[in-house]
Every structure is written in C-alpha cells, then in structure tokens.
Design a protein around this motif. Sequence first.
Motif, PDB file in Angstrom:
ATOM      1  N   ALA A 165       0.814  -1.217   0.000  1.00  0.00           N
ATOM      2  CA  ALA A 165       0.000   0.000   0.000  1.00  0.00           C
ATOM      3  C   ALA A 165       0.850   1.271   0.000  1.00  0.00           C
ATOM      4  O   ALA A 165       0.304   2.375  -0.087  1.00  0.00           O
ATOM      5  N   MET A 166       2.177   1.125   0.075  1.00  0.00           N
ATOM      6  CA  MET A 166       3.048   2.301   0.169  1.00  0.00           C
ATOM      7  C   MET A 166       3.338   2.890  -1.201  1.00  0.00           C
ATOM      8  O   MET A 166       3.609   2.146  -2.154  1.00  0.00           O
ATOM      9  N   PRO A 167       3.341   4.229  -1.337  1.00  0.00           N
ATOM     10  CA  PRO A 167       3.809   4.866  -2.569  1.00  0.00           C
ATOM     11  C   PRO A 167       5.337   4.853  -2.620  1.00  0.00           C
ATOM     12  O   PRO A 167       5.994   5.203  -1.636  1.00  0.00           O
ATOM     13  N   LEU A 168       5.886   4.430  -3.753  1.00  0.00           N
ATOM     14  CA  LEU A 168       7.342   4.343  -3.900  1.00  0.00           C
ATOM     15  C   LEU A 168       7.828   5.292  -4.980  1.00  0.00           C
ATOM     16  O   LEU A 168       7.126   5.562  -5.947  1.00  0.00           O
ATOM     17  N   CYS A 169       9.057   5.787  -4.816  1.00  0.00           N
ATOM     18  CA  CYS A 169       9.618   6.765  -5.751  1.00  0.00           C
ATOM     19  C   CYS A 169      10.667   6.169  -6.693  1.00  0.00           C
ATOM     20  O   CYS A 169      11.144   6.861  -7.585  1.00  0.00           O
ATOM     21  N   SER A 170      11.065   4.949  -6.479  1.00  0.00           N
ATOM     22  CA  SER A 170      12.132   4.373  -7.293  1.00  0.00           C
ATOM     23  C   SER A 170      11.908   2.878  -7.456  1.00  0.00           C
ATOM     24  O   SER A 170      11.240   2.249  -6.640  1.00  0.00           O
ATOM     25  N   HIS A 171      12.447   2.329  -8.537  1.00  0.00           N
ATOM     26  CA  HIS A 171      12.386   0.880  -8.726  1.00  0.00           C
ATOM     27  C   HIS A 171      13.754   0.238  -8.485  1.00  0.00           C
ATOM     28  O   HIS A 171      13.955  -0.932  -8.765  1.00  0.00           O
ATOM     29  N   ASP A 190       5.721  10.674   3.829  1.00  0.00           N
ATOM     30  CA  ASP A 190       5.850  10.334   5.244  1.00  0.00           C
ATOM     31  C   ASP A 190       5.065   9.054   5.530  1.00  0.00           C
ATOM     32  O   ASP A 190       3.868   8.969   5.245  1.00  0.00           O
ATOM     33  N   ILE A 191       5.754   8.055   6.081  1.00  0.00           N
ATOM     34  CA  ILE A 191       5.093   6.765   6.340  1.00  0.00           C
ATOM     35  C   ILE A 191       5.157   6.428   7.828  1.00  0.00           C
ATOM     36  O   ILE A 191       5.257   5.255   8.202  1.00  0.00           O
ATOM     37  N   GLU A 192       5.101   7.462   8.659  1.00  0.00           N
ATOM     38  CA  GLU A 192       5.186   7.222  10.102  1.00  0.00           C
ATOM     39  C   GLU A 192       4.093   6.280  10.587  1.00  0.00           C
ATOM     40  O   GLU A 192       4.333   5.425  11.437  1.00  0.00           O
ATOM     41  N   GLY A 193       2.882   6.446  10.041  1.00  0.00           N
ATOM     42  CA  GLY A 193       1.775   5.573  10.445  1.00  0.00           C
ATOM     43  C   GLY A 193       2.039   4.125  10.086  1.00  0.00           C
ATOM     44  O   GLY A 193       1.856   3.222  10.909  1.00  0.00           O
ATOM     45  N   THR A 194       2.492   3.910   8.847  1.00  0.00           N
ATOM     46  CA  THR A 194       2.820   2.545   8.402  1.00  0.00           C
ATOM     47  C   THR A 194       3.968   1.975   9.216  1.00  0.00           C
ATOM     48  O   THR A 194       3.937   0.812   9.625  1.00  0.00           O
ATOM     49  N   GLU A 195       4.997   2.788   9.458  1.00  0.00           N
ATOM     50  CA  GLU A 195       6.141   2.346  10.260  1.00  0.00           C
ATOM     51  C   GLU A 195       5.721   1.939  11.665  1.00  0.00           C
ATOM     52  O   GLU A 195       6.199   0.942  12.208  1.00  0.00           O
ATOM     53  N   ALA A 196       4.818   2.744  12.246  1.00  0.00           N
ATOM     54  CA  ALA A 196       4.361   2.458  13.612  1.00  0.00           C
ATOM     55  C   ALA A 196       3.626   1.120  13.666  1.00  0.00           C
ATOM     56  O   ALA A 196       3.843   0.320  14.583  1.00  0.00           O
ATOM     57  N   LYS A 197       2.777   0.866  12.679  1.00  0.00           N
ATOM     58  CA  LYS A 197       2.052  -0.410  12.627  1.00  0.00           C
ATOM     59  C   LYS A 197       3.024  -1.575  12.469  1.00  0.00           C
ATOM     60  O   LYS A 197       2.896  -2.605  13.134  1.00  0.00           O
ATOM     61  N   MET A 262      14.081   3.661  11.020  1.00  0.00           N
ATOM     62  CA  MET A 262      14.446   3.676   9.608  1.00  0.00           C
ATOM     63  C   MET A 262      15.458   4.782   9.270  1.00  0.00           C
ATOM     64  O   MET A 262      16.269   4.616   8.365  1.00  0.00           O
ATOM     65  N   HIS A 263      15.418   5.908   9.994  1.00  0.00           N
ATOM     66  CA  HIS A 263      16.366   6.985   9.684  1.00  0.00           C
ATOM     67  C   HIS A 263      17.799   6.609  10.076  1.00  0.00           C
ATOM     68  O   HIS A 263      18.754   7.229   9.622  1.00  0.00           O
ATOM     69  N   ARG A 264      17.931   5.570  10.900  1.00  0.00           N
ATOM     70  CA  ARG A 264      19.266   5.103  11.288  1.00  0.00           C
ATOM     71  C   ARG A 264      19.695   3.861  10.506  1.00  0.00           C
ATOM     72  O   ARG A 264      20.824   3.399  10.641  1.00  0.00           O
ATOM     73  N   TYR A 265      18.785   3.316   9.709  1.00  0.00           N
ATOM     74  CA  TYR A 265      19.087   2.080   8.974  1.00  0.00           C
ATOM     75  C   TYR A 265      20.059   2.368   7.829  1.00  0.00           C
ATOM     76  O   TYR A 265      19.811   3.212   6.972  1.00  0.00           O
ATOM     77  N   SER A 266      21.184   1.669   7.828  1.00  0.00           N
ATOM     78  CA  SER A 266      22.185   1.802   6.771  1.00  0.00           C
ATOM     79  C   SER A 266      21.999   0.667   5.775  1.00  0.00           C
ATOM     80  O   SER A 266      22.112  -0.513   6.136  1.00  0.00           O
ATOM     81  N   GLU A 267      21.709   1.022   4.522  1.00  0.00           N
ATOM     82  CA  GLU A 267      21.488  -0.013   3.505  1.00  0.00           C
ATOM     83  C   GLU A 267      22.748  -0.830   3.242  1.00  0.00           C
ATOM     84  O   GLU A 267      22.686  -2.028   3.003  1.00  0.00           O
ATOM     85  N   SER A 268      23.919  -0.162   3.293  1.00  0.00           N
ATOM     86  CA  SER A 268      25.178  -0.876   3.064  1.00  0.00           C
ATOM     87  C   SER A 268      25.438  -1.895   4.173  1.00  0.00           C
ATOM     88  O   SER A 268      25.738  -3.062   3.906  1.00  0.00           O
ATOM     89  N   LYS A 269      25.310  -1.457   5.430  1.00  0.00           N
ATOM     90  CA  LYS A 269      25.492  -2.387   6.550  1.00  0.00           C
ATOM     91  C   LYS A 269      24.402  -3.459   6.535  1.00  0.00           C
ATOM     92  O   LYS A 269      24.642  -4.618   6.861  1.00  0.00           O
ATOM     93  N   GLY A 270      23.186  -3.040   6.165  1.00  0.00           N
ATOM     94  CA  GLY A 270      22.063  -3.970   6.153  1.00  0.00           C
ATOM     95  C   GLY A 270      22.295  -5.160   5.249  1.00  0.00           C
ATOM     96  O   GLY A 270      21.883  -6.285   5.561  1.00  0.00           O
ATOM     97  N   LYS A 271      22.966  -4.947   4.121  1.00  0.00           N
ATOM     98  CA  LYS A 271      23.247  -6.057   3.196  1.00  0.00           C
ATOM     99  C   LYS A 271      24.153  -7.100   3.849  1.00  0.00           C
ATOM    100  O   LYS A 271      23.920  -8.308   3.714  1.00  0.00           O
TER     101      LYS A 271
END
Length: 311
Positions: A165-171, A190-197, A262-271
């Motif tokens: 259900a989220m709007p995305l800006c990139s593929h 802003d997806i704070e509501g979705t993040e909270a759920k 999510m603001h602290r999530y590092s995509e490089s470390k996450g991999k």
Amino acid sequence: MGHFNTSFREGFILVGFSDWPQLEVFLFVFILIFYSLTLLGNITIIALYQLDLCLHTPMYFFLCHLSFLDLCYTTTTVPQLLINLHGHDRTITYGGCVAQLFIFLTLASTECVLLVAMAFDRYAAVCRPLYYTNIMHPFLCQTMAASSWAVGCINSLIQTGLMMAMPLCSHQLNHFFCEMPAFLKLACQDIEGTEAKMFVVRIIILVVPAILILASYVRIAQAVLRVKSMAGRRKAFGTCGSHLLVVSLFYGSGIYTYLQPMHRYSESKGKFVALFYTIIAPILNPLIYTLRNKDINGALWKVLSRSRYSW
C-alpha cells in the motif's frame, strides 16, 4: 508516483553488491560454498529424523522443522543472489518480488515462534523431567509446530499488505533481495503511520518470543544449578547451550535489522547483516546441533553402516 501495486509492475532492480565489484567473485564463491553446505547439513538432519526411530522425540521433531525452515529460508534468497553476482541482469519481476517478500517474512516469523517451542521443550526436559513425556505429547508438539506456521503466515500477510500500500519513488532496491527495511527507504511520502504499525507487529514477532525464551532459560539455569551432579549439570547445559546459541544468533541479527528506526538504517550495513542471517546462520544451525550431539552422530553412523553393508 503511484502505489507499490500499480507503479512498478515491470519489476525492480536489485542493486545488491554492485557498489563493490571487486568483492563479487569472492562473494559468489563464498555464498555458493555456504549454500551447498546448508543444503547438505539440513537435508542430512531431516533424512536422519525420518530414517532413525530413536530420533522421534520432541527435541528432534522441532529440530527437523527448524532444518526445513532453514532450507526454504536460504533457497528463497540465495539462488537470486548468485544469479545477480554471476551475471549482469539484476532485475526481479513484480510478482517475484512480492512472492519473495511474503515467503521470506513467513519463514522468518515462523522460525521466531518455533524457537519458543524449542525453548519450552528444553524447559520441560530440564525442569519437569518426571512429567516430560506427558507434557510434550505428540499432539502438543504438532499443535505448536502448526501454530508457528500459522503465526508466521499471518505476520507476513500483514506486513506484505502494508508494504504493497506504500507509494514508492524508485524501482532501484538497494539490497540483494526484496527485504522490508530496504523497501521502506523507497517511500515517497511520510510513512510514520505505516512504520508504527509495522513496529508493533515486529515487537510481537521478535521481542515477545525473545522474552519468553529468556524466561525459559532463566528457569532452566535455576534448575541446573540445583543439580548436585557435575555430569548432570554439564549434560543439561550442553543440551540447552546449543539452542541458546542459535537463538542469540538469530534474534540478535533480526533485532538489529528490524527494530532500529528507519532513519538510522544503513542499507550498506544492512546487506552484510542480511548475509549473516540468510547465509551463515542456517549453516551454523546443523553444525551447532550436531557437532557434539551423540544421538545425531550415532544415527548418522547407523545409516552409513547400513548403506555400506547394502553395497
């Protein structure tokens, strides 16, 4: 800008490890070896459980389920990763991405709950040994295993539905598979509501089971410390220590990935963290459970002896 379920039906590009091209050959060989060992180790445990009646106990019933989960868990992500590392086509279809996300979340959530069942089995064996066979009745074991799968499936349906259900800006997905935190980074608004759920769901599926497991092992430790025999203590700690190590590895990496903001999530470390819980942990499970396990080693020797004599 549209929604996940309408805008990107042509698929997604998995960036993977293309930012480190010098590592791709090494990662391909490393992952291929570990994946092969994971298949061998977990298939061996499942086969031994089916072939040796002595292993038809609650502990090995749950271990067999864990091995099956790990087989599916790695196969959901690793073949796609190997293809991406070996070739230049890094795309994944819309349907493939949704399926991968749903299956991965189902298997990971199921394992979270199954590890609680395994902790309860060890608690019953150590703290209630006289009543163990009555407590861990086959019907209860089957119910606990089925409940693990049901909870995992429900959790996956909820989180996948919220994702779609989220709007995305990139593929371009900056990961090597369709992973939930990487998707959240693509959100257009802003997806704070979705993040909270999602955070509430993750607490239920990660933190609650971890607390239950910790409580079980506190009771187990108290019971073991009351045992006067040193041999009895060593046996109890040896049996439970392997499970506790598996739990620490699995929950530690899972909590690091899914419970940080999510603001602290590092995509490089996450991999690289994802490599740990998708590649390394599934091969450690059969090693940890079987390396010093006399029952598994005995069953393996029996099966190998039968095979040798049949030739």
